[in-house]
Design a protein around this motif. Structure first.
Motif, PDB file in Angstrom:
ATOM      1  N   ALA A  45      50.907  53.233  53.049  1.00  0.00           N
ATOM      2  CA  ALA A  45      52.369  53.662  52.687  1.00  0.00           C
ATOM      3  C   ALA A  45      53.283  53.507  54.189  1.00  0.00           C
ATOM      4  CB  ALA A  45      52.533  54.980  52.425  1.00  0.00           C
ATOM      5  N   VAL A  46      54.525  52.938  53.716  1.00  0.00           N
ATOM      6  CA  VAL A  46      55.265  52.460  54.727  1.00  0.00           C
ATOM      7  C   VAL A  46      56.665  53.069  54.246  1.00  0.00           C
ATOM      8  CG1 VAL A  46      56.557  50.607  56.016  1.00  0.00           C
ATOM      9  CG2 VAL A  46      54.375  50.478  55.636  1.00  0.00           C
ATOM     10  N   ASN A  47      57.321  53.938  55.289  1.00  0.00           N
ATOM     11  CA  ASN A  47      58.752  54.335  54.959  1.00  0.00           C
ATOM     12  C   ASN A  47      59.631  53.569  55.963  1.00  0.00           C
ATOM     13  OD1 ASN A  47      60.929  56.733  56.440  1.00  0.00           O
ATOM     14  ND2 ASN A  47      60.502  57.062  54.081  1.00  0.00           N
ATOM     15  N   ARG A  48      60.706  53.039  55.265  1.00  0.00           N
ATOM     16  CA  ARG A  48      61.695  52.237  55.897  1.00  0.00           C
ATOM     17  C   ARG A  48      63.115  53.090  55.695  1.00  0.00           C
ATOM     18  NH1 ARG A  48      58.050  48.845  53.431  1.00  0.00           N
ATOM     19  NH2 ARG A  48      57.627  46.863  54.636  1.00  0.00           N
ATOM     20  N   GLN A  49      63.463  53.227  56.940  1.00  0.00           N
ATOM     21  CA  GLN A  49      64.817  53.991  57.105  1.00  0.00           C
ATOM     22  C   GLN A  49      65.895  52.813  57.706  1.00  0.00           C
ATOM     23  OE1 GLN A  49      64.412  57.618  58.912  1.00  0.00           O
ATOM     24  NE2 GLN A  49      62.083  57.881  57.939  1.00  0.00           N
ATOM     25  N   ALA A  66      54.215  59.067  55.198  1.00  0.00           N
ATOM     26  CA  ALA A  66      53.884  57.560  55.274  1.00  0.00           C
ATOM     27  C   ALA A  66      53.071  57.387  56.620  1.00  0.00           C
ATOM     28  CB  ALA A  66      54.734  56.723  55.285  1.00  0.00           C
ATOM     29  N   LYS A  67      52.113  56.685  56.815  1.00  0.00           N
ATOM     30  CA  LYS A  67      51.595  56.376  57.695  1.00  0.00           C
ATOM     31  C   LYS A  67      52.289  55.337  58.939  1.00  0.00           C
ATOM     32  CE  LYS A  67      47.399  56.036  59.999  1.00  0.00           C
ATOM     33  NZ  LYS A  67      46.812  57.136  60.567  1.00  0.00           N
ATOM     34  N   THR A  68      53.341  54.606  58.432  1.00  0.00           N
ATOM     35  CA  THR A  68      54.021  53.889  59.476  1.00  0.00           C
ATOM     36  C   THR A  68      55.456  54.235  58.957  1.00  0.00           C
ATOM     37  OG1 THR A  68      52.559  52.236  59.503  1.00  0.00           O
ATOM     38  CG2 THR A  68      54.795  51.672  60.074  1.00  0.00           C
ATOM     39  N   ASP A  92      49.153  62.820  62.875  1.00  0.00           N
ATOM     40  CA  ASP A  92      48.258  62.218  63.842  1.00  0.00           C
ATOM     41  C   ASP A  92      48.051  60.504  63.451  1.00  0.00           C
ATOM     42  OD1 ASP A  92      46.504  61.987  66.140  1.00  0.00           O
ATOM     43  OD2 ASP A  92      44.809  62.424  64.824  1.00  0.00           O
ATOM     44  N   GLY A  93      48.386  59.958  64.393  1.00  0.00           N
ATOM     45  CA  GLY A  93      48.034  58.289  63.883  1.00  0.00           C
ATOM     46  C   GLY A  93      49.228  57.670  63.514  1.00  0.00           C
ATOM     47  N   GLN A  94      50.186  58.440  63.335  1.00  0.00           N
ATOM     48  CA  GLN A  94      51.497  57.973  62.610  1.00  0.00           C
ATOM     49  C   GLN A  94      52.085  56.922  63.609  1.00  0.00           C
ATOM     50  OE1 GLN A  94      54.832  60.608  61.591  1.00  0.00           O
ATOM     51  NE2 GLN A  94      54.618  59.597  59.612  1.00  0.00           N
ATOM     52  N   LYS A  95      52.598  55.669  63.042  1.00  0.00           N
ATOM     53  CA  LYS A  95      53.124  54.653  63.817  1.00  0.00           C
ATOM     54  C   LYS A  95      54.735  54.820  63.572  1.00  0.00           C
ATOM     55  CE  LYS A  95      48.996  51.744  63.871  1.00  0.00           C
ATOM     56  NZ  LYS A  95      48.158  52.914  63.600  1.00  0.00           N
ATOM     57  N   LEU A  96      55.377  54.525  64.818  1.00  0.00           N
ATOM     58  CA  LEU A  96      56.956  54.230  64.493  1.00  0.00           C
ATOM     59  C   LEU A  96      57.218  53.058  65.065  1.00  0.00           C
ATOM     60  CD1 LEU A  96      59.939  55.644  64.045  1.00  0.00           C
ATOM     61  CD2 LEU A  96      59.616  56.766  65.939  1.00  0.00           C
ATOM     62  N   ALA A  97      58.185  52.301  64.372  1.00  0.00           N
ATOM     63  CA  ALA A  97      58.239  51.000  64.755  1.00  0.00           C
ATOM     64  C   ALA A  97      60.018  51.010  64.623  1.00  0.00           C
ATOM     65  CB  ALA A  97      57.912  49.635  63.964  1.00  0.00           C
ATOM     66  N   ILE A  98      60.671  50.588  65.843  1.00  0.00           N
ATOM     67  CA  ILE A  98      61.913  50.386  65.595  1.00  0.00           C
ATOM     68  C   ILE A  98      62.388  49.070  65.994  1.00  0.00           C
ATOM     69  CG2 ILE A  98      64.143  51.011  66.894  1.00  0.00           C
ATOM     70  CD1 ILE A  98      62.803  53.735  67.880  1.00  0.00           C
TER      71      ILE A  98
END
Length: 144
Positions: A45-49, A66-68, A92-98
């Motif tokens: 799962a990817v959550n896009r904001q 979501a995992k990411t 735990d292990g969740q990734k955040l990309a900006i």
């Protein structure tokens, strides 16, 4: 409605919301299969904001299971003095990309959920950076 045996793999995309899966050994097979599918889906799962910040503005990245999480900072022209607040309830292990559409300076990264390693004070146009939350250390680790 179609009854399908758990041992018979249907073609991809052929199941509908009215199909039932019947386990060859009983309902425990079905529960195990559905649990495995749900776990796999959560991992993918990817959550896009998307945000449109302005100079001296604040971006609050929402919590997600979501995992990411990918935060798109969609602004035109350079901005300055932006504060980016990380999710308050990471897993735990969740990734955040900006992802940055244009240049930004005087950036402040903030987190109520743990310290952020590898700060980021400015970003060029089309830049991106990422962090991963580690629950045991209560830290966001940078990993572009």
């Amino acid at each position: 409605m179609t009854d399908l045996k758990a041992s018979t793999a249907p073609a991809a995309g052929t199941l509908s919301g009215t199909d039932r899966i019947i386990g060859a050994q009983g309902s425990d097979d079905v529960h195990f299969l559905l649990s495995a599918i749900a776990a796999f889906a959560a991992e993918q799962a990817v959550n896009r904001q998307t945000f449109a910040p302005a100079s001296s503005g604040t971006v609050n990245i929402a919590n997600s299971n979501a995992k990411t999480i990918i935060a798109y900072l969609n602004f035109s022209g350079s901005i300055s003095g932006l504060t980016v607040n990380f999710p308050t309830l990471p897993t735990d292990g969740q990734k955040l990309a900006i992802r940055w559409r244009d240049a930004a300076s005087a950036i402040t990264l903030a987190s109520l959920s743990g310290s952020i390693l590898g700060g980021y004070s400015s970003a060029g146009a089309n830049a991106h950076t990422a962090w991963e939350y580690h629950e045991a250390t209560n830290l966001w680790w940078r990993g572009d």
